[in-house]
Design a protein around this motif. Sequence first.
Motif, PDB file in Angstrom:
ATOM      1  N   ALA A   1       0.795  -1.215   0.000  1.00  0.00           N
ATOM      2  CA  ALA A   1       0.000   0.000   0.000  1.00  0.00           C
ATOM      3  C   ALA A   1       0.830   1.268   0.000  1.00  0.00           C
ATOM      4  CB  ALA A   1      -0.935   0.009   1.210  1.00  0.00           C
ATOM      5  N   ALA A   2       2.007   1.226   0.618  1.00  0.00           N
ATOM      6  CA  ALA A   2       2.749   2.466   0.864  1.00  0.00           C
ATOM      7  C   ALA A   2       4.032   2.628   0.056  1.00  0.00           C
ATOM      8  CB  ALA A   2       3.083   2.576   2.356  1.00  0.00           C
ATOM      9  N   MET A   3       4.518   1.579  -0.608  1.00  0.00           N
ATOM     10  CA  MET A   3       5.770   1.736  -1.369  1.00  0.00           C
ATOM     11  C   MET A   3       5.542   2.648  -2.567  1.00  0.00           C
ATOM     12  SD  MET A   3       6.154  -1.956  -3.244  1.00  0.00           S
ATOM     13  CE  MET A   3       4.911  -2.616  -4.334  1.00  0.00           C
TER      14      MET A   3
ATOM     15  N   MET B   1      -0.310  -8.137  -5.732  1.00  0.00           N
ATOM     16  CA  MET B   1      -1.707  -7.816  -6.024  1.00  0.00           C
ATOM     17  C   MET B   1      -2.027  -6.363  -5.665  1.00  0.00           C
ATOM     18  SD  MET B   1      -3.453 -10.557  -7.197  1.00  0.00           S
ATOM     19  CE  MET B   1      -5.090 -10.693  -6.516  1.00  0.00           C
ATOM     20  N   LEU B   2      -1.516  -5.904  -4.536  1.00  0.00           N
ATOM     21  CA  LEU B   2      -1.738  -4.514  -4.153  1.00  0.00           C
ATOM     22  C   LEU B   2      -1.043  -3.569  -5.128  1.00  0.00           C
ATOM     23  CD1 LEU B   2      -1.314  -4.936  -0.306  1.00  0.00           C
ATOM     24  CD2 LEU B   2      -3.380  -4.115  -1.445  1.00  0.00           C
ATOM     25  N   ALA B   3       0.178  -3.934  -5.542  1.00  0.00           N
ATOM     26  CA  ALA B   3       0.886  -3.114  -6.523  1.00  0.00           C
ATOM     27  C   ALA B   3       0.121  -3.084  -7.844  1.00  0.00           C
ATOM     28  CB  ALA B   3       2.300  -3.656  -6.735  1.00  0.00           C
ATOM     29  N   ALA B   4      -0.409  -4.237  -8.263  1.00  0.00           N
ATOM     30  CA  ALA B   4      -1.161  -4.309  -9.515  1.00  0.00           C
ATOM     31  C   ALA B   4      -2.379  -3.397  -9.478  1.00  0.00           C
ATOM     32  CB  ALA B   4      -1.582  -5.754  -9.775  1.00  0.00           C
ATOM     33  N   CYS B   5      -3.088  -3.412  -8.359  1.00  0.00           N
ATOM     34  CA  CYS B   5      -4.271  -2.567  -8.217  1.00  0.00           C
ATOM     35  C   CYS B   5      -3.909  -1.095  -8.325  1.00  0.00           C
ATOM     36  CB  CYS B   5      -4.936  -2.859  -6.877  1.00  0.00           C
ATOM     37  SG  CYS B   5      -6.456  -1.922  -6.575  1.00  0.00           S
TER      38      CYS B   5
ATOM     39  N   ALA C   1       1.073   5.825  19.002  1.00  0.00           N
ATOM     40  CA  ALA C   1       1.844   7.042  19.251  1.00  0.00           C
ATOM     41  C   ALA C   1       2.617   6.893  20.560  1.00  0.00           C
ATOM     42  CB  ALA C   1       0.907   8.244  19.327  1.00  0.00           C
ATOM     43  N   GLY C   2       3.857   7.353  20.554  1.00  0.00           N
ATOM     44  CA  GLY C   2       4.686   7.266  21.742  1.00  0.00           C
ATOM     45  C   GLY C   2       5.540   6.020  21.806  1.00  0.00           C
ATOM     46  N   LYS C   3       5.197   5.002  21.024  1.00  0.00           N
ATOM     47  CA  LYS C   3       6.008   3.791  20.979  1.00  0.00           C
ATOM     48  C   LYS C   3       7.073   3.918  19.907  1.00  0.00           C
ATOM     49  CE  LYS C   3       2.900   0.255  22.769  1.00  0.00           C
ATOM     50  NZ  LYS C   3       2.330  -1.096  22.520  1.00  0.00           N
ATOM     51  N   LYS C   4       8.174   3.180  20.072  1.00  0.00           N
ATOM     52  CA  LYS C   4       9.193   3.152  19.039  1.00  0.00           C
ATOM     53  C   LYS C   4       8.637   2.489  17.787  1.00  0.00           C
ATOM     54  CE  LYS C   4      13.192   2.945  22.153  1.00  0.00           C
ATOM     55  NZ  LYS C   4      14.389   2.162  22.545  1.00  0.00           N
ATOM     56  N   PRO C   5       9.135   2.887  16.602  1.00  0.00           N
ATOM     57  CA  PRO C   5       8.672   2.230  15.383  1.00  0.00           C
ATOM     58  C   PRO C   5       8.942   0.728  15.435  1.00  0.00           C
ATOM     59  CG  PRO C   5       9.917   4.223  14.868  1.00  0.00           C
ATOM     60  CD  PRO C   5      10.102   3.970  16.334  1.00  0.00           C
ATOM     61  N   ALA C   6       7.982  -0.055  14.964  1.00  0.00           N
ATOM     62  CA  ALA C   6       8.146  -1.509  14.917  1.00  0.00           C
ATOM     63  C   ALA C   6       8.759  -1.940  13.595  1.00  0.00           C
ATOM     64  CB  ALA C   6       6.794  -2.192  15.109  1.00  0.00           C
ATOM     65  N   ARG C   7       8.437  -1.229  12.530  1.00  0.00           N
ATOM     66  CA  ARG C   7       8.919  -1.569  11.195  1.00  0.00           C
ATOM     67  C   ARG C   7       9.363  -0.298  10.467  1.00  0.00           C
ATOM     68  NH1 ARG C   7       8.593  -5.815  13.216  1.00  0.00           N
ATOM     69  NH2 ARG C   7       7.540  -7.719  12.499  1.00  0.00           N
ATOM     70  N   ILE C   8      10.181  -0.498   9.465  1.00  0.00           N
ATOM     71  CA  ILE C   8      10.506   0.580   8.528  1.00  0.00           C
ATOM     72  C   ILE C   8      10.250   0.092   7.108  1.00  0.00           C
ATOM     73  CG2 ILE C   8      12.215   1.784   9.927  1.00  0.00           C
ATOM     74  CD1 ILE C   8      14.354   0.349   8.076  1.00  0.00           C
ATOM     75  N   LEU C   9       9.693   0.961   6.311  1.00  0.00           N
ATOM     76  CA  LEU C   9       9.635   0.743   4.872  1.00  0.00           C
ATOM     77  C   LEU C   9      10.753   1.604   4.306  1.00  0.00           C
ATOM     78  CD1 LEU C   9       6.435   0.949   2.635  1.00  0.00           C
ATOM     79  CD2 LEU C   9       8.739   1.402   1.828  1.00  0.00           C
ATOM     80  N   ALA C  10      11.809   0.964   3.824  1.00  0.00           N
ATOM     81  CA  ALA C  10      12.991   1.689   3.347  1.00  0.00           C
ATOM     82  C   ALA C  10      13.089   1.570   1.837  1.00  0.00           C
ATOM     83  CB  ALA C  10      14.251   1.135   4.008  1.00  0.00           C
TER      84      ALA C  10
ATOM     85  N   PHE D   1      -2.556   5.055   6.611  1.00  0.00           N
ATOM     86  CA  PHE D   1      -2.928   3.654   6.771  1.00  0.00           C
ATOM     87  C   PHE D   1      -3.913   3.210   5.703  1.00  0.00           C
ATOM     88  CE2 PHE D   1      -5.407   0.207   8.789  1.00  0.00           C
ATOM     89  CZ  PHE D   1      -4.361  -0.684   9.008  1.00  0.00           C
ATOM     90  N   TYR D   2      -4.656   4.163   5.137  1.00  0.00           N
ATOM     91  CA  TYR D   2      -5.697   3.812   4.177  1.00  0.00           C
ATOM     92  C   TYR D   2      -5.228   3.882   2.733  1.00  0.00           C
ATOM     93  CZ  TYR D   2      -8.839   3.978   8.139  1.00  0.00           C
ATOM     94  OH  TYR D   2      -9.434   3.746   9.351  1.00  0.00           O
ATOM     95  N   LEU D   3      -3.925   3.973   2.497  1.00  0.00           N
ATOM     96  CA  LEU D   3      -3.427   4.012   1.125  1.00  0.00           C
ATOM     97  C   LEU D   3      -3.883   2.791   0.351  1.00  0.00           C
ATOM     98  CD1 LEU D   3       0.242   5.205   1.640  1.00  0.00           C
ATOM     99  CD2 LEU D   3      -1.566   6.425   0.437  1.00  0.00           C
TER     100      LEU D   3
END
Length: 218
Positions: A19-21, A42-46, A181-190, A216-218
């Motif tokens: 969704a976000a790349m 599939m998400l990229a195709a859409c 919010a306030g928590k450390k990031p769990a993942r990165i999209l790099a 989030f809704y991308l």
Amino acid sequence: MHNSRAAMKIGTDGVLLGAAMTLKKEDRKLLDVGTGTGVVSMLAACRLDEAGADWRISALDTDPESVEEAALNFRESPWGGRMEARLLPLQEFGPESKFDCIFSNPPYYDCSLTNPDEREKNARHSCTLSYRDICEFARAYLSTCGRLSLILPSELETILRRTAVSYGLYPFRTVRIRTAAGKKPARILAEFCKEAAGNVSEEEIHVKDNPYTNKFYL
């Protein structure tokens, strides 16, 4: 989507990556490394279809049942003629032309902490595929203006960037994903390209806050 046979089931990481790349209307040839069910493709195709792009996606995996399930999902989608799932290790893949976008939700657990289930081990652990392998492949097979997009645990950000730069790939966008919010990031999209960017775009997505962020809704 069918989601019963693949070693790596549909999860938040893959959905966020798809969704976000970064995708562009000019993208013609894309590669999904470690496709699992094929959800990221599939998400990229859409998204590409909505942009009116003229594209094709190749998806690789080393697990036979995953490839069969991804191929079934592709065939039953509106874009079946533009997508292929192949049973082939990345290390043995020698494409005839370069890719505009290479993306992956790669295994990231250390080999020393292996899962006793062989299929899950290969899907989750970096014994047979790692972000280093993907960076090495991208150096050779990414087009001049192409992009590499990976989603990984946030604690790997520094070593991932160092590894990418050692292969001539430079960060241009980083999305940090927080569960609250306030928590450390769990993942990165790099995301990386072959030319050093003047400024690296820094973004955040909160996936469990109420209300959800627009990203989030991308």
